[in-house]
Enzyme design. Structure first.
Site, mmCIF file in Angstrom:
data_model
loop_
_atom_site.group_PDB
_atom_site.id
_atom_site.type_symbol
_atom_site.label_atom_id
_atom_site.label_comp_id
_atom_site.label_asym_id
_atom_site.label_seq_id
_atom_site.Cartn_x
_atom_site.Cartn_y
_atom_site.Cartn_z
ATOM 1 N N ASN A 45 0.842 -1.206 0.000
ATOM 2 C CA ASN A 45 0.000 0.000 0.000
ATOM 3 C C ASN A 45 0.874 1.252 0.000
ATOM 4 O OD1 ASN A 45 0.590 -0.878 2.682
ATOM 5 N ND2 ASN A 45 -1.055 0.347 3.533
ATOM 6 N N GLU A 47 0.266 5.206 0.674
ATOM 7 C CA GLU A 47 -0.696 6.210 1.150
ATOM 8 C C GLU A 47 -0.341 7.601 0.641
ATOM 9 O OE1 GLU A 47 -0.986 5.599 5.422
ATOM 10 O OE2 GLU A 47 -2.209 3.796 5.064
ATOM 11 N N CYS A 56 -4.102 0.619 -2.551
ATOM 12 C CA CYS A 56 -3.972 -0.603 -1.744
ATOM 13 C C CYS A 56 -2.899 -1.523 -2.336
ATOM 14 C CB CYS A 56 -5.276 -1.364 -1.716
ATOM 15 S SG CYS A 56 -6.607 -0.544 -0.840
ATOM 16 N N GLU A 58 -3.067 -4.685 -3.035
ATOM 17 C CA GLU A 58 -3.556 -5.584 -4.091
ATOM 18 C C GLU A 58 -3.558 -4.875 -5.442
ATOM 19 O OE1 GLU A 58 -4.834 -4.842 -1.170
ATOM 20 O OE2 GLU A 58 -6.363 -6.258 -0.529
ATOM 21 N N CYS A 89 -10.346 -4.936 0.110
ATOM 22 C CA CYS A 89 -11.453 -3.975 0.177
ATOM 23 C C CYS A 89 -12.303 -4.108 -1.094
ATOM 24 C CB CYS A 89 -10.923 -2.544 0.326
ATOM 25 S SG CYS A 89 -10.245 -1.849 -1.190
ATOM 26 N N CYS A 92 -10.630 -3.186 -4.408
ATOM 27 C CA CYS A 92 -9.659 -4.205 -4.856
ATOM 28 C C CYS A 92 -10.361 -5.435 -5.401
ATOM 29 C CB CYS A 92 -8.715 -4.577 -3.717
ATOM 30 S SG CYS A 92 -7.542 -3.252 -3.352
HETATM 31 N N1 THU Z 1 -5.342 -1.433 2.471
HETATM 32 C C1 THU Z 1 -4.785 -2.281 1.550
HETATM 33 O O1 THU Z 1 -3.629 -2.115 1.152
HETATM 34 N N2 THU Z 1 -5.551 -3.295 1.086
HETATM 35 C C2 THU Z 1 -6.843 -3.550 1.458
HETATM 36 O O2 THU Z 1 -7.504 -4.402 0.882
HETATM 37 C C3 THU Z 1 -7.424 -2.777 2.557
HETATM 38 C C4 THU Z 1 -6.698 -1.552 2.954
HETATM 39 C C5 THU Z 1 -4.529 -0.312 2.967
HETATM 40 C C6 THU Z 1 -4.977 1.026 2.475
HETATM 41 C C7 THU Z 1 -4.461 1.938 3.567
HETATM 42 O O3 THU Z 1 -3.121 2.306 3.270
HETATM 43 C C8 THU Z 1 -4.444 1.084 4.821
HETATM 44 O O4 THU Z 1 -4.605 -0.256 4.373
HETATM 45 C C9 THU Z 1 -5.546 1.405 5.797
HETATM 46 O O5 THU Z 1 -6.776 1.434 5.188
#
Ligand code: THU
Length: 128
Positions: A45, A47, A56, A58, A89, A92
């Site tokens: 991920n 941000e 994310c 994925e 999520c 994704c």
């Molecule tokens: N996140 C992912 O990388 N994958 C997911 O399927 C759920 C959320 C990350 C996004 C963000 O950087 C952190 O988790 C908190 O939401």
């Protein structure tokens, strides 16, 4: 899924999670995508201070797989260094669905691994 492939995917995702850029949530996610040629593509991920721009793990892994020439997603593994498992999520799930079929979705954390299919999380998908 073959145990050795799962093991390799887990190692790739764990390594990717270490590289996550997550200064806002401090929630590090690593992903590994298995393509139709048996190649494994990592993602983490990334941000952003404008939160909704966050990508994310994925989706990062799928973008990387596509850019490396992958045509299909056979499996996606999501790893977090937590006690609970982290399913992909909704965004994704839709991105995973884009590449067709019903790929395996493997959730892994510190001590557990759970094998499921995309359709377990996304029984119906949006298609054009
Ligand atoms: N996140 C992912 O990388 N994958 C997911 O399927 C759920 C959320 C990350 C996004 C963000 O950087 C952190 O988790 C908190 O939401």
């Amino acid at each position: 899924m073959n145990k050795l492939v799962t093991k390799k995917m887990l190692a790739v995702a764990r390594r990717a999670a270490v590289r996550a850029y997550a200064p806002y949530s401090d929630f590090r996610v690593g992903a590994a995508v298995l393509d139709e040629r048996g190649r494994i593509h990592p993602g983490c991920n990334v941000e952003n201070s404008s939160y909704s721009l966050t990508i994310c793990a994925e989706r990062a892994a799928i973008s990387r797989a596509v850019c490396s020439g992958a045509k299909a997603v056979k499996a996606v593994l999501v790893y977090t260094d937590t006690d609970s498992l982290t399913p992909p999520c909704g965004a994704c799930l839709q991105v995973i669905a884009e590449f067709g079929g019903n790929p395996e979705v493997i959730l892994a954390n510190r001590g557990a691994t759970r094998h499921a299919r995309l359709s377990d999380f996304l029984p119906e998908r949006f298609r054009l």
